[in-house]
Design a protein around this motif. Structure first.
Motif, PDB file in Angstrom:
ATOM      1  N   GLY A 290      -3.989  11.816   2.160  1.00  0.00           N
ATOM      2  CA  GLY A 290      -3.749  10.966   0.987  1.00  0.00           C
ATOM      3  C   GLY A 290      -3.356   9.547   1.333  1.00  0.00           C
ATOM      4  N   ASP A 291      -3.173   9.283   2.614  1.00  0.00           N
ATOM      5  CA  ASP A 291      -2.715   7.944   3.002  1.00  0.00           C
ATOM      6  C   ASP A 291      -3.758   6.886   2.661  1.00  0.00           C
ATOM      7  N   GLY A 292      -3.346   5.856   1.986  1.00  0.00           N
ATOM      8  CA  GLY A 292      -4.236   4.725   1.691  1.00  0.00           C
ATOM      9  C   GLY A 292      -5.062   4.861   0.431  1.00  0.00           C
ATOM     10  N   ILE A 293      -4.948   5.967  -0.281  1.00  0.00           N
ATOM     11  CA  ILE A 293      -5.748   6.077  -1.510  1.00  0.00           C
ATOM     12  C   ILE A 293      -5.213   5.082  -2.551  1.00  0.00           C
ATOM     13  N   TYR A 294      -6.127   4.609  -3.379  1.00  0.00           N
ATOM     14  CA  TYR A 294      -5.759   3.628  -4.397  1.00  0.00           C
ATOM     15  C   TYR A 294      -5.572   4.336  -5.745  1.00  0.00           C
ATOM     16  N   ALA A 295      -4.680   3.779  -6.534  1.00  0.00           N
ATOM     17  CA  ALA A 295      -4.471   4.321  -7.882  1.00  0.00           C
ATOM     18  C   ALA A 295      -4.263   3.152  -8.837  1.00  0.00           C
TER      19      ALA A 295
ATOM     20  N   LEU B 165      -9.793  -0.183 -12.019  1.00  0.00           N
ATOM     21  CA  LEU B 165      -9.783   0.419 -10.672  1.00  0.00           C
ATOM     22  C   LEU B 165     -11.131   0.235  -9.978  1.00  0.00           C
ATOM     23  N   VAL B 166     -12.211   0.530 -10.693  1.00  0.00           N
ATOM     24  CA  VAL B 166     -13.544   0.446 -10.071  1.00  0.00           C
ATOM     25  C   VAL B 166     -13.879  -1.015  -9.746  1.00  0.00           C
ATOM     26  N   ASN B 167     -13.506  -1.926 -10.634  1.00  0.00           N
ATOM     27  CA  ASN B 167     -13.729  -3.351 -10.344  1.00  0.00           C
ATOM     28  C   ASN B 167     -12.993  -3.765  -9.077  1.00  0.00           C
ATOM     29  N   PHE B 168     -11.746  -3.318  -8.964  1.00  0.00           N
ATOM     30  CA  PHE B 168     -10.943  -3.664  -7.780  1.00  0.00           C
ATOM     31  C   PHE B 168     -11.617  -3.125  -6.516  1.00  0.00           C
ATOM     32  N   LEU B 169     -11.996  -1.848  -6.554  1.00  0.00           N
ATOM     33  CA  LEU B 169     -12.590  -1.223  -5.368  1.00  0.00           C
ATOM     34  C   LEU B 169     -13.956  -1.839  -5.037  1.00  0.00           C
ATOM     35  N   ALA B 170     -14.704  -2.199  -6.095  1.00  0.00           N
ATOM     36  CA  ALA B 170     -16.032  -2.797  -5.878  1.00  0.00           C
ATOM     37  C   ALA B 170     -15.898  -4.178  -5.236  1.00  0.00           C
TER      38      ALA B 170
ATOM     39  N   GLN C   5      -1.978  -2.378 -13.056  1.00  0.00           N
ATOM     40  CA  GLN C   5      -1.843  -2.811 -11.664  1.00  0.00           C
ATOM     41  C   GLN C   5      -2.403  -1.745 -10.720  1.00  0.00           C
ATOM     42  N   ILE C   6      -2.886  -2.218  -9.580  1.00  0.00           N
ATOM     43  CA  ILE C   6      -3.423  -1.298  -8.560  1.00  0.00           C
ATOM     44  C   ILE C   6      -2.329  -1.011  -7.540  1.00  0.00           C
TER      45      ILE C   6
ATOM     46  N   GLY D 283     -10.255   6.262  -4.795  1.00  0.00           N
ATOM     47  CA  GLY D 283      -9.440   5.835  -5.930  1.00  0.00           C
ATOM     48  C   GLY D 283      -9.140   7.015  -6.828  1.00  0.00           C
ATOM     49  N   ILE D 284      -7.906   7.079  -7.343  1.00  0.00           N
ATOM     50  CA  ILE D 284      -7.545   8.118  -8.309  1.00  0.00           C
ATOM     51  C   ILE D 284      -6.965   7.450  -9.561  1.00  0.00           C
ATOM     52  N   PHE D 285      -6.884   8.224 -10.615  1.00  0.00           N
ATOM     53  CA  PHE D 285      -6.455   7.690 -11.903  1.00  0.00           C
ATOM     54  C   PHE D 285      -4.995   8.042 -12.146  1.00  0.00           C
TER      55      PHE D 285
END
Lengths: 386, 290
Positions: A273-278, A160-165, A371-372, A255-257
């Protein structure tokens, strides 16, 4: 006389050795029934995952029973409540194994609980498939009879952090985690990417388990100027954090887990919550696989159980499918030894709710593909983005 | 400065919820001499009932408010009659243990009656955000602060001027003398349990309105208890103010000292205060003549 007794003893011992454990019937199996045991939190806040996982097990069992059971034997599910209390998990596992005498174990509560119950499982030698809370300790070192379906918390956070970074280069980061083993794992995963990608972390908070008001924490996050935020809460905490951010009129990339990636959370977060990544390793319900699973589940569970379905139902379903398939491959007289051997031979088993599951010699962890996903507040669903 | 004001407003809002629940603790202690360890759970049950009314009967705020208050009264009376009254005359330790057992039962009831999912209490108001200058506040947060202040005034007047209030004070001061004066201690106890359930339940409903409902909500009782100790276990009004103090202290500690300090700040504060005033800021010194 003594010689006769010694000879008789030797003969008896030899006959036992010759017949071996395969002939001695393992517990939990009769001509018409096979018992599968489980200990889950069915009360208290973590019931959200325990009840959902048990519904997944029930769906797989109902599906197998509807198809005639395992080689003619119906599967009976024995479920104990531990209330997410470790001592009760151990007590429950002992009860299920020693008193109910089940043939195999599945599920098993949270990460701390499954770690604590490991000596009981190892000592008994019962075939076990864990699916609720995958943590490294459960498969490193590999235990002969314990298999884990899922992906590690740490790998999930790293992904997740790699994706967001990669998506937000050069941005300022904020992180908040819970003060327990779950929070430490999230932080460890985060820190490993921070070092590798040299992320600029401007806020790092740590909240006490059970905290419900995050006003000062989110105010600090705002003051820090964080643009990307890893919300390390579980469920209610993430909702409270997102609503505080909405009140403060800021909307960092968040991002959330996966423990918090359940659809009702989005309803409670509302537009915040719209658009948050998980990140997750099970299919979202909004996708075709998720819809197909719900269609399959509907006739197999009660209306109340159907409402309780969430991502943990999918993890429970997948693990139960793998276990049932392994017992089935053992034929008419399944034993613990055969079931363990067949679990080890599990190769690319399709469950429809996650990537194919495999184990192998000395490999007790299925290492699921991640998967994200991104939240869509309008449809209250998560949709894959990578 | 804006940072400080924001922390103070948020602290007052959560502190008002602690204060309402703390008043619930104090009402029971003042009337019965008992610490009710199921206070947080009773708060949670009332909030869940309010949510059930809003989703099944009507989402109208007045219907939900009246329904929740009636439910809280019934809950308090049932607990007093079925659980607490049989314990009259038993050792305090045994009675306190009963409230702990009651807490566990009520906590488990959430999953049996409702579920483990978080839920939002939608009443068409309370969740909107208003801006005081550049500071955002939810309307429910402003409403809970106003409600606490109104209740503080109403309870002061009740104990000062109403016959029932005076009777409750009499039972609290000396139940045997009160009995000789024709006051029924059991009726006063029942009233105290009902009043405590309503006051704390109001706090629970406001919490559900501003935040959300979840089976972890009973932990509010653990946060409100220090407020009661701080204000004085026998001081109903003091407990309400103690809640505000704990809320503000927590938020200032969280905002200036770091997240980890937030949860311990309230407890650190009561340790310091109790060293100076063991009976709480507004509590009465208990003098025993031997």
């Amino acid at each position: 006389m003594i010689k006769h007794l010694a000879a008789a003893s030797l003969l008896l011992s030899a006959s036992c050795l010759t017949i071996g454990p395969a002939a001695a019937a393992d517990p939990g199996i009769t001509d018409s029934e096979i018992l599968i045991g489980d200990v889950e939190p069915l009360t208290g806040p973590p019931a959200l995952l325990g009840v959902a996982a048990s519904i997944g097990h029930k769906i797989a069992i109902a599906e197998a029973n509807a198809a005639g059971g395992i080689n003619g034997r119906k599967i009976k599910y024995v479920l104990e409540d531990d209330g997410y209390v470790t001592a009760r998990t151990i007590q429950g596992a002992k009860k299920v194994i020693d008193v109910d005498k089940v043939f195999a174990m599945i599920g098993i509560s949270g990460s701390g609980q499954s770690i604590a119950v490991m000596p009981v499982l190892e000592k008994s030698g019962i075939p076990t498939v864990i699916d609720v809370a995958p943590v490294k300790f459960l498969w490193e070192p590999p235990r002969k009879n314990v298999f884990v379906v899922g992906q590690s918390y740490e790998e999930g956070i790293i992904h997740l952090v790699n994706f967001l970074a990669d998506k937000n280069p050069g941005k300022k980061w904020g992180l908040i985690t819970q003060d327990d083993d779950y929070g430490i794992t999230v932080r460890d995963g985060f820190d490993s990417v921070v070092k590798a990608k040299k992320l600029n972390v401007v806020y790092s908070g740590n909240y006490k388990k059970g905290q419900q008001d995050f006003s000062s924490d989110m105010l600090q996050l705002k003051e820090s100027g964080a643009e990307v935020f890893l919300a390390g809460g579980i469920i209610a905490e993430n909702i409270a954090m997102m609503k505080e951010l909405e009140k403060l009129s800021i909307k960092p990339v968040t991002g959330i887990f996966w423990p918090g990636r359940i659809e009702p959370v989005l309803k409670l977060m509302g537009p915040a919550g719209d658009g948050i990544y998980a990140v997750d390793y099970v299919e979202p319900f909004a996708g075709s696989a998720g819809k197909a699973f719900l269609e399959k589940a509907k006739p197999l569970v009660s209306e109340a159980e159907f409402k309780g379905i969430n991502r943990y139902t999918m993890t429970g379903y997948a693990a139960a499918k793998v276990l049932i398939a392994a017992i089935e491959r053992c034929g008419k007289q399944p034993t613990w030894a055969c079931t363990i051997a067949e679990l080890e031979k599990t190769k690319n088993v399709e469950t429809g709710v996650m990537a194919p599951i495999s184990f192998g010699p000395g490999v007790r962890f299925s290492n699921q593909k991640l998967q994200i996903m991104q939240a869509d507040a309008a449809t209250l669903s998560f949709k894959p983005v990578d | 400065m804006q940072y400080l004001v924001q922390l103070l407003i948020s602290g007052l809002a959560i502190g008002a919820i602690y204060g309402l629940i703390a008043m619930g603790f104090a009402v029971i202690y003042k009337s019965t001499g008992l610490v009710n360890f199921a206070q947080g759970e009773m708060t949670m049950i009332t909030a869940y009932i309010a949510w059930t009314i809003s989703t099944t009967v009507s989402g109208n705020v007045f219907v939900v408010a009246v329904g929740a208050i009636l439910a809280a009264i019934v809950l308090g009376l049932i607990i007093e009659r079925l659980v607490m009254r049989p314990m009259l005359g038993e050792p305090v330790f045994a009675t306190v243990m009963v409230t702990i057992g009651l807490a566990v039962i009520l906590r488990s009831a959430i999953n049996f009656i409702w579920d483990a999912y978080p839920h939002g209490l939608e009443l068409g108001m309370g969740r909107g955000i208003v801006h005081l200058g550049s500071i955002g506040v939810r309307t429910g947060q402003l409403a809970v602060i106003a409600t606490l202040l109104l209740l503080l005034a109403a309870i002061w007047a009740f104990f000062r001027y109403s016959k029932v209030g005076v009777a409750m004070r009499a039972v609290a001061a000396d139940d045997r003398t009160a009995l000789l004066m024709g006051i029924s201690a059991t009726k006063v106890h029942a009233l105290a349990w009902a009043a405590s359930s309503v006051i704390a339940g109001i706090g629970g409903v406001f919490f559900a309105l501003s935040y959300d409902l979840s089976p972890a909500m009973f932990q509010l009782g653990l946060k409100a208890f220090p407020a009661t100790i701080l204000g004085g276990l026998d001081a109903v009004l003091g407990s309400g103010l103690g809640g505000l103090l704990i809320g503000i202290t927590e938020n200032l500690a969280g905002g200036y000292l770091g997240s980890g300090m937030k949860e311990v700040a309230g407890f650190a504060m009561i340790i310091v205060v109790l060293m100076v005033r063991p009976f709480g800021i507004f509590g009465e010194r208990d003098i025993e003549r031997v």
